[in-house]
Design an enzyme around this catalytic site. Sequence first.
Site, PDB file in Angstrom:
ATOM      1  N   LYS A 205       0.747  -1.331  -0.040  1.00 16.85           N
ATOM      2  CA  LYS A 205       0.078  -0.144   0.001  1.00 16.85           C
ATOM      3  C   LYS A 205       1.029   1.305  -0.126  1.00 16.85           C
ATOM      4  CE  LYS A 205      -1.949   3.057   1.838  1.00 16.85           C
ATOM      5  NZ  LYS A 205      -1.524   4.511   1.583  1.00 16.85           N
ATOM      6  N   GLU A 280       9.152   1.742  11.217  1.00 19.72           N
ATOM      7  CA  GLU A 280      10.344   2.415  11.124  1.00 19.72           C
ATOM      8  C   GLU A 280       9.694   3.962  11.192  1.00 19.72           C
ATOM      9  OE1 GLU A 280      13.412  -0.297   8.780  1.00 19.72           O
ATOM     10  OE2 GLU A 280      12.777   1.542   7.745  1.00 19.72           O
ATOM     11  N   CYS A 314      13.870  10.639   7.455  1.00 20.53           N
ATOM     12  CA  CYS A 314      13.655  10.197   8.881  1.00 20.53           C
ATOM     13  C   CYS A 314      14.973  10.196   9.432  1.00 20.53           C
ATOM     14  CB  CYS A 314      13.162   8.818   8.783  1.00 20.53           C
ATOM     15  SG  CYS A 314      14.152   7.657   7.939  1.00 20.53           S
ATOM     16  N   GLU A 411       9.172  16.751  14.903  1.00 19.61           N
ATOM     17  CA  GLU A 411       9.768  16.354  13.807  1.00 19.61           C
ATOM     18  C   GLU A 411       9.038  17.449  12.826  1.00 19.61           C
ATOM     19  OE1 GLU A 411       8.659  12.850  11.722  1.00 19.61           O
ATOM     20  OE2 GLU A 411      10.795  12.449  10.994  1.00 19.61           O
TER      21      GLU A 411
HETATM   22  P1  NAD Z   1       2.381   8.712   7.377  1.00 22.02           P
HETATM   23  O1  NAD Z   1       2.651   7.926   8.515  1.00 22.02           O
HETATM   24  O2  NAD Z   1       1.339   9.699   7.145  1.00 22.02           O
HETATM   25  O3  NAD Z   1       1.808   7.601   6.050  1.00 22.02           O
HETATM   26  C1  NAD Z   1       2.566   6.433   5.942  1.00 22.02           C
HETATM   27  C2  NAD Z   1       1.842   5.594   5.470  1.00 22.02           C
HETATM   28  O4  NAD Z   1       0.813   4.920   6.459  1.00 22.02           O
HETATM   29  C3  NAD Z   1       0.969   5.956   4.164  1.00 22.02           C
HETATM   30  O5  NAD Z   1       0.940   4.869   2.992  1.00 22.02           O
HETATM   31  C4  NAD Z   1      -0.196   6.084   4.511  1.00 22.02           C
HETATM   32  O6  NAD Z   1      -1.680   5.956   3.693  1.00 22.02           O
HETATM   33  C5  NAD Z   1      -0.438   4.979   5.531  1.00 22.02           C
HETATM   34  N1  NAD Z   1      -1.385   5.187   6.862  1.00 22.02           N
HETATM   35  C6  NAD Z   1      -1.914   6.355   7.136  1.00 22.02           C
HETATM   36  N2  NAD Z   1      -2.952   6.109   8.195  1.00 22.02           N
HETATM   37  C7  NAD Z   1      -2.998   4.711   8.407  1.00 22.02           C
HETATM   38  C8  NAD Z   1      -3.640   3.782   9.011  1.00 22.02           C
HETATM   39  N3  NAD Z   1      -4.365   4.299  10.322  1.00 22.02           N
HETATM   40  N4  NAD Z   1      -3.385   2.410   8.875  1.00 22.02           N
HETATM   41  C9  NAD Z   1      -2.589   1.798   7.824  1.00 22.02           C
HETATM   42  N5  NAD Z   1      -1.769   2.840   6.973  1.00 22.02           N
HETATM   43  C10 NAD Z   1      -1.833   4.028   7.215  1.00 22.02           C
HETATM   44  O7  NAD Z   1       3.899   9.124   7.003  1.00 22.02           O
HETATM   45  P2  NAD Z   1       4.163  10.006   5.887  1.00 22.02           P
HETATM   46  O8  NAD Z   1       3.874  11.570   6.193  1.00 22.02           O
HETATM   47  O9  NAD Z   1       3.696   9.490   4.531  1.00 22.02           O
HETATM   48  O10 NAD Z   1       5.888   9.751   5.947  1.00 22.02           O
HETATM   49  C11 NAD Z   1       6.493  10.607   6.831  1.00 22.02           C
HETATM   50  C12 NAD Z   1       6.941  10.134   8.111  1.00 22.02           C
HETATM   51  O11 NAD Z   1       7.955   8.799   7.669  1.00 22.02           O
HETATM   52  C13 NAD Z   1       7.847  10.981   8.978  1.00 22.02           C
HETATM   53  O12 NAD Z   1       7.591  10.791  10.286  1.00 22.02           O
HETATM   54  C14 NAD Z   1       9.155   9.951   8.696  1.00 22.02           C
HETATM   55  O13 NAD Z   1      10.193  10.215   9.601  1.00 22.02           O
HETATM   56  C15 NAD Z   1       9.008   8.903   8.500  1.00 22.02           C
HETATM   57  N6  NAD Z   1       9.563   7.834   8.044  1.00 22.02           N
HETATM   58  C16 NAD Z   1      10.599   6.880   8.784  1.00 22.02           C
HETATM   59  C17 NAD Z   1      11.551   6.294   8.138  1.00 22.02           C
HETATM   60  C18 NAD Z   1      12.480   5.407   9.202  1.00 22.02           C
HETATM   61  O14 NAD Z   1      13.288   4.460   8.380  1.00 22.02           O
HETATM   62  N7  NAD Z   1      12.431   5.583  10.431  1.00 22.02           N
HETATM   63  C19 NAD Z   1      11.942   6.485   6.887  1.00 22.02           C
HETATM   64  C20 NAD Z   1      11.181   7.341   5.761  1.00 22.02           C
HETATM   65  C21 NAD Z   1      10.105   8.025   6.705  1.00 22.02           C
END
Ligand code: NAD
Length: 519
Positions: A205, A280, A314, A411
């Site tokens: 997804k 992550e 991240c 963040e």
């Molecule tokens: P997000 O959490 O908003 O979304 C990530 C994914 O989760 C998307 O595909 C979204 O549709 C899905 N999602 C949202 N709500 C959900 C739910 N209730 N159930 C299942 N899936 C759901 O994150 P974002 O804004 O897309 O990405 C940025 C974030 O990702 C930042 O916090 C960043 O630090 C983090 N990130 C972490 C790493 C790591 O390795 N630690 C790497 C890259 C990004």
Amino acid sequence: MFGPRPGRTIPGGRILGALDQNLEILNQLLERFKNTGILNRIGGADHDGAGGTFQSRSPVDKSLICQVARGDGRDIDAAARAAAGAFPAWRDMPAKERRAILLRVAEGIEARAEEIALCECWDTGQAWRFMSKAALRGAENFRYFADQVSGARDGQHLPSPTLMNVTTRAPIGPVGVITPWNTPFMLSTWKIAPALAAGCTVVHKPAELSPLTARLLVEIAEAAGLPPGVLNTVNGFGEEAGRALCEHPAIRAIAFVGESKTGSMIVQQGAPTLKRNHLELGGKNPVVVFEDADLERALDAVIFMIYSINGERCTSSSRLLVQDSIRADFEARLVERVNAIKVGHPLDPATEIGPLIAREHFDKVTGYFEIARQDGAEIAAGGQAAPGDGYYVQPTLFTGATNDMRIAQEEIFGPVLTSIPFATEDEALAIANDSPYGLTGYVWTNDLTRALRFTERLEAGMIWVNSENVRHLPTPFGGVKSSGIGRDGGDWSFEFYMEQKHIGFATGQHKISKLGALD
Ligand code: NAD
């Protein structure tokens, strides 16, 4: 017409030219997406979304890219069934054959790396200079894990006096992979490659804000010989498709990359079906610069680790902890460099920062400019939107901050650095650890024993000393505290995607207790 045309003026006044050929490819790709939209890919076939469609827009100029299938629980159910149906054959495929397919996926990515990078730039606003490398990193992920396939099932021999105990590993089953919009292609391959290498089948997804390259990935994988149903892509929103994936009983585990608060929801949603989760999550990573460091290199690394990839990364070093004795000079040089960073069209090879992903995120990032002022920090560089049709912001530096300010605790996920002074090593450590997050830490010092002491006590999953973040695939990647649970990389990935199995073989006639026997 979709996309920029060669010769069009771009933010910053330069004219595109060197990338004429790339722009032509991009426009062809966009024509195709415009005509067909992005459909879900389930069991090797295209499917409309049961929930209709949603629009994907480019952050570069806000133009419509295409319609995207809006998947919901019905699409997830179909995809989970396809993944479950494809699982036994994929699990039992000889390692040599599975390795060959994954290597062909890597080759397919390399062959289409330019297209992938162009789509990624247009879909996310990330600069070409970084996305061209990220696309190739996706191929590296497949190549690396292809080479791990033959050893994935290997176990241990743990003899005891009466038993020959052996362990073996088996793929856990169909898994869900949920990815975010920052460098979406690279991050997807990071999860999908080890899952496939382990013998799992996948329902992916992708983030709703960046669906293009997930489509390219499943096309490349199928063209490389991945059997239908082994990788399925369901587009849609987190609360619909994402939630349904976490809740589906046929899905054995969820590999998730995204925000910490979403990670918490992933765990809750998967609890009734006892999902295994790998999370992550976010970071507010410190880079600590001591007075004895190589300050030239430290400056380069500090700048690179927060202003590359639009600061939407991240592992970015978003908190600069700088020792009092060198602070004024270090910050002055930082300001000079930050003001010279080139913000512009992501397809311009000179661009260092492109537009942020979307309006909502732009509002969030620029909202911190006012928060910084209210908290009493100084805006030493940037602090405004940058000109352009899209969501452009100036690279920004906050100075005079303290670690209790929101700009030091939250963040921001943009090209925004918060500089915090410290006097002693103990103070630096206390500030560095005073965070809900614990993903990465960066330490700059030429004092070896200090580096040993400091890294021992720094609360982070990954630490680099006198270096920016340099990813080496066999090493563990992941965070502590609110930055996540679990590790990627090398054998750690297989620990997640596989089940350990223990088998004990009796080596003789050891005594078995005779319950219910009379004598
Ligand atoms: P997000 O959490 O908003 O979304 C990530 C994914 O989760 C998307 O595909 C979204 O549709 C899905 N999602 C949202 N709500 C959900 C739910 N209730 N159930 C299942 N899936 C759901 O994150 P974002 O804004 O897309 O990405 C940025 C974030 O990702 C930042 O916090 C960043 O630090 C983090 N990130 C972490 C790493 C790591 O390795 N630690 C790497 C890259 C990004």
